[in-house]
Design a protein around this motif. Structure first.
Motif, short mmCIF file in Angstrom:
data_model
loop_
_atom_site.label_atom_id
_atom_site.label_comp_id
_atom_site.label_asym_id
_atom_site.label_seq_id
_atom_site.Cartn_x
_atom_site.Cartn_y
_atom_site.Cartn_z
N VAL A 1 -70.83 -0.20 -8.24
CA VAL A 1 -70.19 0.90 -7.52
C VAL A 1 -69.93 0.36 -6.13
O VAL A 1 -70.75 -0.38 -5.58
CB VAL A 1 -71.13 2.14 -7.46
CG1 VAL A 1 -70.62 3.17 -6.49
CG2 VAL A 1 -71.33 2.74 -8.83
N CYS B 1 -73.89 -0.74 -17.69
CA CYS B 1 -72.66 0.02 -17.43
C CYS B 1 -72.65 1.17 -18.44
O CYS B 1 -72.95 0.94 -19.62
CB CYS B 1 -71.40 -0.83 -17.55
SG CYS B 1 -70.17 -0.37 -16.32
N ASP C 1 -77.27 4.33 -11.78
CA ASP C 1 -77.03 5.77 -11.97
C ASP C 1 -77.74 6.60 -10.91
O ASP C 1 -77.13 7.50 -10.31
CB ASP C 1 -77.47 6.22 -13.37
CG ASP C 1 -76.62 5.63 -14.48
OD1 ASP C 1 -75.43 5.35 -14.23
OD2 ASP C 1 -77.15 5.44 -15.58
N CYS D 1 -72.75 -3.89 -13.92
CA CYS D 1 -71.89 -2.81 -13.43
C CYS D 1 -72.08 -2.67 -11.92
O CYS D 1 -73.11 -3.03 -11.38
CB CYS D 1 -72.27 -1.52 -14.14
SG CYS D 1 -71.03 -0.23 -13.99
N HIS E 1 -68.27 3.56 -11.22
CA HIS E 1 -68.82 2.56 -12.15
C HIS E 1 -67.71 1.65 -12.65
O HIS E 1 -66.72 2.11 -13.21
CB HIS E 1 -69.49 3.25 -13.34
CG HIS E 1 -70.88 3.72 -13.06
ND1 HIS E 1 -71.14 4.92 -12.46
CD2 HIS E 1 -72.07 3.14 -13.30
CE1 HIS E 1 -72.43 5.07 -12.35
NE2 HIS E 1 -73.03 4.01 -12.86
N GLN F 1 -67.29 -2.04 -14.76
CA GLN F 1 -67.94 -3.11 -15.50
C GLN F 1 -67.50 -4.46 -14.96
O GLN F 1 -66.32 -4.70 -14.72
CB GLN F 1 -67.62 -3.02 -16.99
CG GLN F 1 -68.51 -3.91 -17.81
CD GLN F 1 -68.57 -3.50 -19.26
OE1 GLN F 1 -67.91 -2.55 -19.66
NE2 GLN F 1 -69.36 -4.20 -20.04
#
Length: 73
Positions: free
Chosen positions: A52, A70, A26, A50, A43, A45
């Motif tokens: 990016v 995630c 995050d 998770c 994001h 899963q």
């Protein structure tokens, strides 16, 4: 490189697709947005947690992962 250019498509032969694990996906995603990075995949899963996927300045896709994470849908 001797001249500026773009990296190959990440799914093409000979391309690089580096990946990193971070403590907080995050916070990393927030920092990428603040830096104006192009996020190719938000994001997502995966079996391990998770990820990016963002683009580096040379056009290479970079996978950023966090195990066991995630955001809830």
């Amino acid at each position: 490189a001797e001249a500026p250019g773009r990296a190959r498509e990440r799914r093409s032969g000979g391309s690089l697709f580096p990946g990193f694990y971070v403590q907080s996906l995050d916070e990393t995603a927030k920092a990428l947005a603040q830096a104006g990075a192009l996020v190719l995949t938000g994001h997502q899963q995966m079996p391990w947690g998770c990820r990016v996927v963002a683009e580096d300045p040379d056009g290479r896709a970079v996978e950023i992962n966090q195990r066991g994470h995630c955001p809830s849908s």
